[in-house]
Scaffold this motif. Structure first.
Motif, mmCIF file in Angstrom:
data_model
loop_
_atom_site.group_PDB
_atom_site.id
_atom_site.type_symbol
_atom_site.label_atom_id
_atom_site.label_comp_id
_atom_site.label_asym_id
_atom_site.label_seq_id
_atom_site.Cartn_x
_atom_site.Cartn_y
_atom_site.Cartn_z
ATOM 1 N N GLY A 85 11.700 14.332 -20.715
ATOM 2 C CA GLY A 85 12.287 13.280 -19.892
ATOM 3 C C GLY A 85 11.386 12.926 -18.722
ATOM 4 N N PHE A 86 10.778 13.936 -18.113
ATOM 5 C CA PHE A 86 9.824 13.689 -17.025
ATOM 6 C C PHE A 86 8.568 12.994 -17.554
ATOM 7 C CE2 PHE A 86 12.401 17.277 -15.627
ATOM 8 C CZ PHE A 86 12.765 16.872 -14.354
ATOM 9 N N PHE A 87 8.207 13.321 -18.781
ATOM 10 C CA PHE A 87 7.053 12.682 -19.422
ATOM 11 C C PHE A 87 7.289 11.174 -19.557
ATOM 12 C CE2 PHE A 87 4.760 11.353 -23.274
ATOM 13 C CZ PHE A 87 3.477 11.815 -22.998
ATOM 14 N N VAL A 88 8.476 10.790 -20.008
ATOM 15 C CA VAL A 88 8.812 9.370 -20.164
ATOM 16 C C VAL A 88 8.873 8.676 -18.804
ATOM 17 C CG1 VAL A 88 10.584 7.748 -20.940
ATOM 18 C CG2 VAL A 88 10.034 9.754 -22.327
ATOM 19 N N LEU A 89 9.485 9.331 -17.838
ATOM 20 C CA LEU A 89 9.548 8.753 -16.495
ATOM 21 C C LEU A 89 8.160 8.524 -15.911
ATOM 22 C CD1 LEU A 89 12.501 10.816 -14.980
ATOM 23 C CD2 LEU A 89 12.514 8.378 -15.569
ATOM 24 N N ALA A 90 7.241 9.431 -16.202
ATOM 25 C CA ALA A 90 5.869 9.275 -15.707
ATOM 26 C C ALA A 90 5.212 8.028 -16.295
ATOM 27 C CB ALA A 90 5.052 10.520 -16.047
ATOM 28 N N TRP A 91 5.463 7.749 -17.569
ATOM 29 C CA TRP A 91 4.903 6.545 -18.179
ATOM 30 C C TRP A 91 5.499 5.282 -17.564
ATOM 31 C CZ3 TRP A 91 0.574 5.799 -20.464
ATOM 32 C CH2 TRP A 91 -0.013 6.807 -21.239
ATOM 33 N N LEU A 92 6.788 5.303 -17.241
ATOM 34 C CA LEU A 92 7.404 4.153 -16.580
ATOM 35 C C LEU A 92 6.790 3.926 -15.203
ATOM 36 C CD1 LEU A 92 11.171 4.720 -17.510
ATOM 37 C CD2 LEU A 92 9.567 3.089 -18.536
ATOM 38 N N LEU A 93 6.564 5.010 -14.493
ATOM 39 C CA LEU A 93 5.905 4.894 -13.189
ATOM 40 C C LEU A 93 4.488 4.368 -13.338
ATOM 41 C CD1 LEU A 93 7.158 8.235 -11.595
ATOM 42 C CD2 LEU A 93 7.710 5.929 -10.795
ATOM 43 N N TYR A 94 3.805 4.789 -14.389
ATOM 44 C CA TYR A 94 2.442 4.316 -14.627
ATOM 45 C C TYR A 94 2.430 2.801 -14.831
ATOM 46 C CZ TYR A 94 -2.058 3.576 -16.921
ATOM 47 O OH TYR A 94 -3.300 3.112 -17.252
ATOM 48 N N ALA A 95 3.415 2.285 -15.568
ATOM 49 C CA ALA A 95 3.493 0.836 -15.787
ATOM 50 C C ALA A 95 3.672 0.096 -14.462
ATOM 51 C CB ALA A 95 4.643 0.520 -16.743
ATOM 52 N N LEU A 96 4.501 0.646 -13.581
ATOM 53 C CA LEU A 96 4.682 0.031 -12.262
ATOM 54 C C LEU A 96 3.397 0.076 -11.441
ATOM 55 C CD1 LEU A 96 8.211 1.395 -11.235
ATOM 56 C CD2 LEU A 96 7.620 -0.962 -11.840
ATOM 57 N N ILE A 97 2.683 1.180 -11.546
ATOM 58 C CA ILE A 97 1.411 1.307 -10.809
ATOM 59 C C ILE A 97 0.404 0.263 -11.297
ATOM 60 C CG2 ILE A 97 -0.555 2.828 -10.378
ATOM 61 C CD1 ILE A 97 1.443 5.191 -10.626
ATOM 62 N N VAL A 98 0.325 0.092 -12.606
ATOM 63 C CA VAL A 98 -0.602 -0.897 -13.169
ATOM 64 C C VAL A 98 -0.266 -2.291 -12.650
ATOM 65 C CG1 VAL A 98 -1.355 -2.025 -15.296
ATOM 66 C CG2 VAL A 98 -1.137 0.457 -15.217
ATOM 67 N N TRP A 99 1.026 -2.618 -12.630
ATOM 68 C CA TRP A 99 1.425 -3.943 -12.140
ATOM 69 C C TRP A 99 1.084 -4.109 -10.662
ATOM 70 C CZ3 TRP A 99 2.133 -8.735 -12.862
ATOM 71 C CH2 TRP A 99 2.838 -9.513 -11.935
ATOM 72 N N ILE A 146 0.833 -1.207 0.000
ATOM 73 C CA ILE A 146 0.000 0.000 0.000
ATOM 74 C C ILE A 146 0.864 1.253 0.000
ATOM 75 C CG2 ILE A 146 -1.650 1.348 1.352
ATOM 76 C CD1 ILE A 146 -2.908 -1.234 2.283
ATOM 77 N N VAL A 147 1.837 1.292 0.898
ATOM 78 C CA VAL A 147 2.696 2.474 1.003
ATOM 79 C C VAL A 147 3.530 2.649 -0.265
ATOM 80 C CG1 VAL A 147 4.629 3.483 2.276
ATOM 81 C CG2 VAL A 147 2.768 2.371 3.520
ATOM 82 N N PHE A 148 4.088 1.562 -0.781
ATOM 83 C CA PHE A 148 4.926 1.635 -1.978
ATOM 84 C C PHE A 148 4.133 2.120 -3.185
ATOM 85 C CE2 PHE A 148 6.700 -0.646 -5.755
ATOM 86 C CZ PHE A 148 7.874 0.097 -5.861
ATOM 87 N N THR A 149 2.959 1.549 -3.405
ATOM 88 C CA THR A 149 2.154 1.921 -4.569
ATOM 89 C C THR A 149 1.635 3.347 -4.454
ATOM 90 O OG1 THR A 149 1.449 -0.398 -4.731
ATOM 91 C CG2 THR A 149 0.209 1.223 -6.013
ATOM 92 N N THR A 150 1.225 3.748 -3.270
ATOM 93 C CA THR A 150 0.793 5.131 -3.073
ATOM 94 C C THR A 150 1.938 6.097 -3.360
ATOM 95 O OG1 THR A 150 -0.786 4.397 -1.377
ATOM 96 C CG2 THR A 150 -0.255 6.754 -1.448
ATOM 97 N N GLY A 151 3.142 5.730 -2.952
ATOM 98 C CA GLY A 151 4.308 6.556 -3.256
ATOM 99 C C GLY A 151 4.562 6.667 -4.745
ATOM 100 N N LEU A 152 4.347 5.575 -5.485
ATOM 101 C CA LEU A 152 4.504 5.614 -6.945
ATOM 102 C C LEU A 152 3.506 6.588 -7.580
ATOM 103 C CD1 LEU A 152 4.981 1.823 -7.843
ATOM 104 C CD2 LEU A 152 6.739 3.605 -7.807
ATOM 105 N N VAL A 153 2.280 6.574 -7.081
ATOM 106 C CA VAL A 153 1.256 7.468 -7.618
ATOM 107 C C VAL A 153 1.635 8.931 -7.367
ATOM 108 C CG1 VAL A 153 -1.154 8.183 -7.411
ATOM 109 C CG2 VAL A 153 -0.572 5.747 -7.385
ATOM 110 N N MET A 154 2.120 9.220 -6.184
ATOM 111 C CA MET A 154 2.531 10.582 -5.865
ATOM 112 C C MET A 154 3.723 11.009 -6.716
ATOM 113 S SD MET A 154 2.115 10.383 -1.700
ATOM 114 C CE MET A 154 2.398 12.128 -1.435
ATOM 115 N N LEU A 155 4.636 10.081 -6.960
ATOM 116 C CA LEU A 155 5.799 10.387 -7.798
ATOM 117 C C LEU A 155 5.380 10.603 -9.246
ATOM 118 C CD1 LEU A 155 8.836 10.713 -7.513
ATOM 119 C CD2 LEU A 155 9.101 8.271 -8.022
#
Length: 347
Positions: free
Chosen positions: A168-182, A141-150
Motif C-alpha cells: 500500500g505504501f508502494f502504491v502511495l509512493a507512485w501517486l506521490l511521484y506523479a504529483l512531483i512530476v507534474w 517550492i515548499v509544497f513540492t519539497t514536502g511531496l518529495v520528503m513524503l
C-alpha cells in the motif's frame, strides 16, 4: 622470526582488512557480507572525495555565486554520512520477509532505514535547489519539497512492515511521484522557460528556449528519471525479497552515485554561466542586504536635513518630519532645537 618485508606486508594487509561485520554483527538471515560492506566503504570514500573537491571549488567561486555550491556540499555530506553508517553494518533492522521464493529462502532480511532517511534529506535538497533555480513561487517550492520528503517516507515505512500492507505504501509512493512530476515538469518548467540569462521574459518568437529553461529541464529530467528507478530497487529488495542484500547494495549504489554524486557536480557545472542576480540568487558577500545599505541610508538622511536647513535659511516653507508645513526656521534638524527658537505647537 619473520623478515622485515614479511612484517611490512602483514601490516599492509591488516590495514586494509574490513572487520565491520566482526564489530557489528549481522542481524538477519539475509544480511550484507564483507564484500557488500567493502562496496559501501568505497562509495563512502567516493562521496567524501567529491565533497572535498566541491568545498575547494566553493572557495574558488565568487561569494555571490555560491548558493548551489552549498546545496551540493549538503548533498555530498549527507551521502558520505549515511554511507559510513551502511558500510559499518549499522542503521538497519531485521524484518520477517513476505516472500521466500527462488534462491532467497531466509526468514528475515536486513533493511536499512538509514538509507531512506538519507534519501528523505538529499532528494528534498536536490529538488529545492532545482525549484529555486526555476523562479517558481515559494508556495510551490515548499509544497513540492514536502511531496518529495513524503515520497521517501513511504518507502521508509513500507520496508518496516511485515505483511502485504507494505505494498500500500508502494502504491502511495507512485501517486506521490506523479504529483512531483507534474509540479516539476508541468509547473516549475513553465516558469523556468520564461527566464533568459538576464532574467527578463524571453522573446515570444524565440523557440530555442532560454538558458535557464534548458538547464532546469536537463537536471530535473535526469533526477526524475532516476527517482523512478528507486521503487524498482525497493520492490526487488526490501519489498519483494527477490535479490540478495549484496545485490541490493549494487543496485542502490549505482542509483545513488548518479542521482546524488553526479547530480551535485552537474548542478554546479551547468549553472556556472547563469545570471544569479537576475534570478534573485546573487547574495552579497556581506549578506542578503548589502554592506553599504545602512551607510547609504545615513547619507540620504544627512542630505535631506541639509536641504531643509538650506530652505530655512532662505525664509521658505519646509515640512516637519510628520509632513506638516511650518514656517522657515521652525523645524529642528536631527533632534536639535528649532532655528530661531520657534517651536511648532504640539497637537
Amino acid at each position: 622470526m619473520p623478515s622485515l618485508p614479511d612484517l611490512a606486508g602483514h601490516a599492509f594487509v591488516a590495514a586494509r582488512d574490513n572487520n565491520a561485520l566482526a564489530k557489528n554483527l549481522p542481524i538477519a538471515n539475509n544480511n550484507i557480507t564483507t564484500r557488500g560492506s567493502d562496496l559501501l566503504w568505497a562509495i563512502c570514500a567516493l562521496h567524501g572525495l567529491l565533497l572535498l573537491g566541491v568545498i575547494a571549488w566553493t572557495f574558488a567561486t565568487n561569494p555571490r555565486r555560491r548558493i548551489f555550491h552549498y546545496f551540493s556540499i549538503s548533498i555530498l555530506l549527507v551521502a558520505t554520512i549515511y554511507y559510513f553508517v551502511l558500510a559499518s553494518n549499522l542503521g538497519a533492522t531485521a524484518v520477517p520477509v513476505q516472500f521466500r521464493g527462488g534462491n532467497i529462502r531466509n526468514r528475515t532480511r536486513q533493511v536499512y532505514y538509514t538509507r531512506w532517511i538519507g534519501y528523505l534529506v538529499n532528494f528534498a535538497l536536490a529538488f529545492f535547489a532545482l525549484l529555486l533555480m526555476s523562479g517558481v513561487g515559494w508556495a510551490t517550492i515548499v509544497f513540492t519539497t514536502g511531496l518529495v520528503m513524503l515520497w521517501a517516507t513511504m518507502f521508509l515505512v513500507g520496508e518496516l512492515v511485515r505483511s502485504s500492507y507494505k505494498w500500500g505504501f508502494f502504491v502511495l509512493a507512485w501517486l506521490l511521484y506523479a504529483l512531483i512530476v507534474w509540479q516539476v515538469l508541468g509547473i516549475a518548467r513553465s516558469y523556468a522557460a520564461r527566464l533568459t540569462n538576464t532574467g527578463a521574459a524571453g522573446a515570444a518568437g524565440d523557440r530555442r528556449g532560454s538558458t535557464v529553461g534548458k538547464v532546469f529541464t536537463t537536471l530535473a529530467a535526469w533526477e526524475l528519471f532516476l527517482l523512478a528507478l528507486y521503487p524498482i530497487a525497493w520492490g526487488l529488495s526490501e519489498g519483494g525479497n527477490r535479490i540478495t542484500n549484496d545485490s541490493e547494495q549494487i543496485f542502490y549504489v549505482v542509483l545513488d552515485v548518479l542521482s546524488q554524486g553526479i547530480f551535485a557536480l552537474a548542478l554546479l557545472a551547468l549553472t556556472r554561466t547563469l545570471d544569479f542576480d537576475a534570478l534573485g540568487l546573487g547574495f552579497s558577500e556581506y549578506g542578503r542586504i548589502g554592506h553599504g545599505h545602512h551607510r547609504d541610508v545615513i547619507h540620504d538622511e544627512k542630505r535631506t536635513h541639509a536641504a531643509a536647513v538650506g530652505e530655512a535659511g532662505h525664509g521658505g516653507v519646509v515640512r516637519d518630519p510628520a509632513g506638516v508645513q511650518v514656517p522657515a526656521g521652525a523645524q529642528g534638524v536631527a533632534g536639535n532645537p528649532p532655528v530661531g527658537g520657534y517651536a511648532p505647537a504640539q497637537v
